[in-house]
Design an enzyme around this catalytic site. Structure first.
Site, short mmCIF file in Angstrom:
data_model
loop_
_atom_site.label_atom_id
_atom_site.label_comp_id
_atom_site.label_asym_id
_atom_site.label_seq_id
_atom_site.Cartn_x
_atom_site.Cartn_y
_atom_site.Cartn_z
N ASN A 212 -8.15 65.63 -29.91
CA ASN A 212 -7.14 64.86 -29.29
C ASN A 212 -7.45 63.44 -30.23
OD1 ASN A 212 -8.87 63.27 -27.58
ND2 ASN A 212 -8.89 65.16 -26.70
N ASP A 280 -8.55 70.35 -22.57
CA ASP A 280 -8.31 71.08 -21.27
C ASP A 280 -8.51 72.53 -21.48
OD1 ASP A 280 -7.83 68.84 -19.42
OD2 ASP A 280 -5.91 68.90 -20.24
N PRO A 307 -14.20 73.89 -18.31
CA PRO A 307 -14.64 73.48 -17.02
C PRO A 307 -14.31 71.92 -16.80
CG PRO A 307 -16.35 73.43 -18.62
CD PRO A 307 -15.09 74.14 -19.28
N ASP A 308 -14.10 71.43 -15.71
CA ASP A 308 -13.77 69.99 -15.69
C ASP A 308 -15.33 69.48 -15.17
OD1 ASP A 308 -13.36 67.40 -14.28
OD2 ASP A 308 -11.39 68.47 -13.87
N ILE A 309 -15.55 68.58 -16.23
CA ILE A 309 -16.91 68.14 -16.23
C ILE A 309 -17.13 67.06 -14.95
CG2 ILE A 309 -18.61 66.77 -17.72
CD1 ILE A 309 -16.93 67.96 -19.99
N PHE A 327 -11.58 58.59 -15.52
CA PHE A 327 -10.49 58.22 -15.91
C PHE A 327 -9.26 58.98 -15.79
CE2 PHE A 327 -11.38 54.09 -18.70
CZ PHE A 327 -12.80 54.04 -18.26
N LYS A 345 -10.70 65.44 -7.70
CA LYS A 345 -12.01 65.37 -8.53
C LYS A 345 -13.09 65.29 -7.82
CE LYS A 345 -9.66 65.51 -13.03
NZ LYS A 345 -10.12 65.76 -14.18
#
Ligand code: CTP
Length: 404
Positions: A212, A280, A307-309, A327, A345
């Site tokens: 990105n 993602d 994975p969502d860090i 963020f 989160k």
């Protein structure tokens, strides 16, 4: 013992409604063992009583330039000579203008002109006065002359308007004072800060990837600001063009899976800030050889979720960092989505920013951010990414201070 114990601050209170917050500032400084001597301008005395200030400081309040007793006993030069730092809080537009132009027509402005000590100012004024070109010019001059500046914050103002102009909170000013007085040590000495930054690259095959537009600028500026406050900083970064900030330990990674593993190796830490734009999804079966055009049509890529860090680290039980900051890059329903991320989160604070194309955040140097916590929203900006970083780290340093 407090880092500020036995220091002497010369606090100059000028005449604005925020003068009442200076009383809390004095209280915090006194609790930290600081000797606080105060000069009040004539206008300041309209907002808070010299008697209250004298009671809180346990010292006489200085207010007159031509006071025979004072001039014999110590004089305005002596007031600054005996101080480790001069703090102007609140700094009104008028006093900032006087400072910028070197006026000396009362005790406050004369002392500020006669001092060779570092000066920290906490501006506070109506939003239109703050955004006026004259104030912007004066502020730029003061910064060039070496003044340190804390705030102002954005929010509801006493005059009923909304915007930047509110004086920084007393606890934030105390952190700025600590930083100014202990620059080699700083407000985050002994604290470990983990920061993720930049994009991740998810390989399709050995020569192609998905990524990105993240430039890494905001995360790198945060790492720099944290290092300046004396923190032990680990910057886990995807590939970017920005140079590594001084005093920061770089951990270079490519994919989201690598980034998570690198973050886990940095635990435990006191503050974790997740500024990276993590992809993602990744390609389910990364090809080991370059995918060739074989005449049978375009390849169909299958994705799996990364994975969502942030979420993984925020939910690490006893290894959870003391403060977890995320963020939220959004193109619509900014605050609503940020609040949602805050709770889903499990973080303590979300820095939300609008990344719609017209806002030019990706790659740009300016950022308008909204600090979303369980207790409310603070709006900052537009500010340079460096100013966002400095203010964010000041805020986090004041929050983490009470933690073991
Ligand atoms: N984040 C993360 N790991 C991921 C995705 C996001 O650590 N796999 C972190 C980001 O660094 C940021 C926060 O989560 O601090 C929110 O990222 P954002 O891209 O705004 O949200 P997503 O979780 O990706 O959700 P969506 O794309 O649906 O908005």
């Amino acid at each position: 013992m407090s880092k500020l114990a036995d220091k002497t601050i010369l606090l100059i209170i000028s005449g604005g409604i925020a003068a009442y917050k200076s009383l809390e500032l004095i209280r915090l400084l006194k609790t930290a063992g600081v000797r606080v001597r105060v000069i009040m301008t004539r206008a300041a005395k309209e907002f808070v009583s010299p008697l209250t200030v004298a009671s809180l400081t346990g010292e006489k309040v200085h207010d007159e330039l031509f006071n025979l007793t004072d001039e014999i006993e110590m004089g305005h030069i002596e007031l600054s000579r005996a101080a480790d730092l001069l703090v102007v809080a609140p700094a009104t537009a008028d006093l900032m203008a006087k400072m910028a132009h070197g006026h000396a027509d009362d005790l406050a402005s004369t002392t500020l002109l006669a001092t060779d000590k570092q000066v920290l100012i906490a501006p506070a004024m109506n939003v239109r006065m703050w955004t006026h070109a004259a104030t912007a010019r004066n502020l730029a001059k003061l910064k060039r002359d070496g003044a340190l500046v804390i705030g102002p914050n954005e929010g509801e103002m006493a005059c009923g308007e909304f915007g930047p102009g509110r004086m920084a909170e007393p606890a934030e000013i105390v952190v700025a004072i600590e930083t100014a007085l202990t620059s080699k040590t700083g407000a985050l000495v002994g604290k470990k800060v983990l920061i993720t930054a930049g994009p991740t690259r998810e390989a399709i095959d050995p020569v192609r990837y998905i990524s990105n537009h993240s430039s890494g600028k905001q995360g790198y500026a945060i790492a720099e600001a944290a290092a300046r406050l004396g923190a032990d900083v680990a910057l886990v970064s995807g590939p970017v063009e920005v140079p590594a900030p001084a005093g920061v330990r770089m951990v270079a990674v490519q994919s989201a899976v690598d980034m998570l593993a690198a973050c886990e190796r940095e635990l435990p830490c006191d503050i974790a800030i997740f500024a990276a734009a993590v992809a993602d999804w990744r390609v389910a079966d990364e090809a080991t050889q370059k995918i060739k055009k074989d005449g049978k049509g375009v390849p169909a890529l299958k994705f799996v979720e990364n994975p969502d860090i942030l979420k993984t680290i925020a939910k690490r039980g006893s290894q959870r960092p003391g403060l977890v900051v995320g963020f939220a890059a959004e193109t619509e329903n900014l605050i609503e989505n940020a609040r949602d991320k805050l709770s889903k989160k499990g973080c303590d604070l979300i820095v939300a920013n609008d990344v719609s194309k017209d806002k030019n955040v990706f790659g740009g140097d300016q950022n308008s951010v909204h600090l979303v916590t369980a207790s409310g929203v603070d709006n900052w900006g537009p500010l340079s990414k460096h100013d966002v970083a400095q203010r964010l780290m000041g805020r986090l340093a004041s929050l983490v201070k009470g933690q073991p």
